[in-house]
Design a protein around this motif. Structure first.
Motif, mmCIF file in Angstrom:
data_model
loop_
_atom_site.group_PDB
_atom_site.id
_atom_site.type_symbol
_atom_site.label_atom_id
_atom_site.label_comp_id
_atom_site.label_asym_id
_atom_site.label_seq_id
_atom_site.Cartn_x
_atom_site.Cartn_y
_atom_site.Cartn_z
ATOM 1 N N VAL A 145 -38.829 4.076 23.042
ATOM 2 C CA VAL A 145 -39.080 4.211 24.474
ATOM 3 C C VAL A 145 -40.576 4.388 24.708
ATOM 4 N N LEU A 146 -41.172 3.403 25.395
ATOM 5 C CA LEU A 146 -42.613 3.453 25.661
ATOM 6 C C LEU A 146 -42.829 3.349 27.162
ATOM 7 N N ASP A 147 -43.892 3.996 27.656
ATOM 8 C CA ASP A 147 -44.196 3.776 29.068
ATOM 9 C C ASP A 147 -44.809 2.385 29.217
ATOM 10 N N ALA A 148 -44.836 1.904 30.459
ATOM 11 C CA ALA A 148 -45.188 0.505 30.701
ATOM 12 C C ALA A 148 -46.564 0.145 30.133
ATOM 13 N N THR A 174 -48.334 1.557 27.706
ATOM 14 C CA THR A 174 -48.357 1.544 26.246
ATOM 15 C C THR A 174 -47.649 0.300 25.710
ATOM 16 N N PRO A 176 -36.215 0.191 24.074
ATOM 17 C CA PRO A 176 -35.383 1.382 24.267
ATOM 18 C C PRO A 176 -34.017 1.269 23.599
ATOM 19 N N TYR A 195 -40.683 -3.856 26.120
ATOM 20 C CA TYR A 195 -40.439 -2.870 27.179
ATOM 21 C C TYR A 195 -38.944 -2.685 27.452
ATOM 22 N N VAL A 242 -47.231 -2.141 35.590
ATOM 23 C CA VAL A 242 -48.406 -1.329 35.272
ATOM 24 C C VAL A 242 -49.356 -1.447 36.463
#
Lengths: 219, 240
Positions: A83-86, A88, A78, A74, A167
């Motif tokens: 870049v991933l959302d929390a 994912t 980046p 997480y 999350v």
């Protein structure tokens, strides 16, 4: 008043919403773990040269805490353009972590298939790929399903870790409710009960499946 | 993996840590992380002792104790295996004070993790004891030993050998589980890493060091348990 029933009932819908996220993360994480784990094991069989790097990788993943792996994916992701959302990132980390465990389970399954099955397939002039997919795989997977089930339950119980990267799953929601109302007793106890209930149900289901499978294998 | 490849991995990990510690991008983080690692190790050791004690008590109670104690053991095992370790940690830390019981964070960490791993360990103990052939018990009876003597002198020493490999896995789980204590404000390795990450934003170097640190500790446990297993097998007079 230590336990407030009215409050407990009031927060149930919010926890229910959060439970959906928990179940989502569990299902997607386990789908990834089960397929990637099988992929690793098959790669090991198909190309013996990959065995060493794979076992080193599995050892690395199993030897470091899942929480750190979630943070790395997480926070460090980046920096290298990932870049991933929390949700994912968290699900991906859980999936990869448990893929390492699952690949060991599958490996045990494949090793338990007698060598003579390979030889019989060869005698019937099947190529290695066909032998693997049609002869070995169908015998290797069913015996390890209970072990995989245990890892599903273990994975499910690790999903509260996702609260560490915010999350909105059960634990995070319980913490938010706690900090809003200064009442931690009801939310955290309810979350505990939810996990206990789900774990007991799945343990019973696994025993049922196990009984079915051992019946099917007996000749 | 065998002991040799594990030892090579341990050597490489130590070398990587040593090399990075001298690197200027990494050096500033070392003192804080070493302190954090010390806390992690203390929780792991204390938790492991509690886990073994709880597992032996609950595992043996489930097999040999009278009914009420047996039920207590079953309840303990199912309760701690059935709920998440993080939920247990939070429950002891946030909920228990509301019942008037306040425990400091370190003790909560050791209690929650030790009892959690102990619940899994109880099943390991039970399985290992049941795996000792029944005729060992009968031989003990034939020699006119008491129940207690049979369990302590004949059954347990043989069961311990079968327990060592699963305990190795459980100790690794315990070590990895200690990373959760960062969420109840204990300054362990993970906590230090997060704190430094927030102040310096040097995410890459910090988490690289942390991963290597945990890897080093896990591999040490794994290798230690393997060596212990070899010894125990030799002690029974079986082939190593």
């Amino acid at each position: 008043m230590i336990w407030d029933w009215a409050f407990a009932i009031e927060i149930l819908p919010r926890l229910g919403q959060a439970a959906i996220v928990t179940v989502q993360a569990t299902v997607m994480g386990f789908a990834l773990a089960a397929t990637l784990g099988l992929g690793l094991t098959l790669a090991r069989i198909a190309w013996p040269r990959t065995a060493l790097p794979i076992s080193v990788g599995v050892e690395l993943v199993r030897s470091t805490p899942l929480l750190i792996q979630i943070f790395v994916l997480y926070f460090v992701g980046p920096e290298i353009g990932l870049v991933l959302d929390a949700l994912t990132a968290g699900t991906l980390a859980i999936g990869v972590h448990y893929a390492a465990y699952c690949s060991e389970v599958y490996r045990a399954g494949f090793e338990a298939v007698p060598r003579s099955q390979w030889e019989a397939a060869e005698a019937l002039n099947l190529n290695r790929g066909t032998a693997l997919m049609r002869i070995i795989l169908p015998q290797a997977i069913p015996p390890v399903i209970p072990a995989l089930g245990n890892y599903l339950v273990a994975l499910f119980k690790e999903t509260p870790l996702l609260s560490a990267i915010a999350v909105l799953e059960l634990m995070q929601t319980a913490k938010i409710i706690g900090s809003e109302s200064f009442r931690y007793t009801e939310p955290i106890t309810l979350v505990g009960l939810f996990f206990l209930g789900m774990s007991l149900i799945s343990a019973a289901l696994i025993r049922l499946v196990e009984a079915r499978i051992t019946q099917g294998v007996r000749r | 993996m065998g002991v040799t490849p594990l030892a090579i991995m341990l050597g490489l990990t130590a070398a990587a840590l040593w090399w990075l510690a001298g690197h200027e991008d990494y050096r500033p983080f070392m003192p804080g992380l070493v302190e954090g690692a010390a806390v992690t190790m203390r929780i792991t050791v204390a938790g492991a002792i509690l886990a073994v004690a709880a597992a032996l008590t609950a595992g043996l109670a489930r097999l040999y104790a009278p009914a009420p104690l047996r039920w207590l053991a079953v309840t303990y095992v199912e309760l701690f295996r059935g709920t998440s370790a993080l939920v247990q940690l939070f429950w002891l830390f946030f909920v228990l004070p509301q019942f008037g019981v306040t425990i400091d964070a370190f003790t909560v960490a050791v209690l929650a993790l030790g009892l959690n791993v102990g619940a899994y360990g109880a099943e390991v103990v039970r399985g290992a004891v049941l795996a000792v052939p029944l005729h060992q018990w009968e031989a003990g009876l034939a020699l006119n030993l008491s129940r207690r003597q049979i369990v302590a002198r004949i059954i347990l020493p043989q069961a311990v050998v079968a327990m060592i490999p699963p305990w190795g896995n459980l100790f690794i789980e315990l070590l990895k589980g200690t990373s959760l204590v960062s969420l109840i404000t204990l300054a362990d390795l993970t906590f230090r890493a997060q704190q430094m990450n927030q102040t310096t934003m040097q995410t890459g170097p910090i988490f690289t060091l942390v991963l290597l640190g945990y890897l080093f500790m896990s591999l040490t446990i794994t290798i230690g348990m393997r060596l212990m297993e070899r010894r125990a097998i030799r002690g029974l007079g079986r082939r190593a």
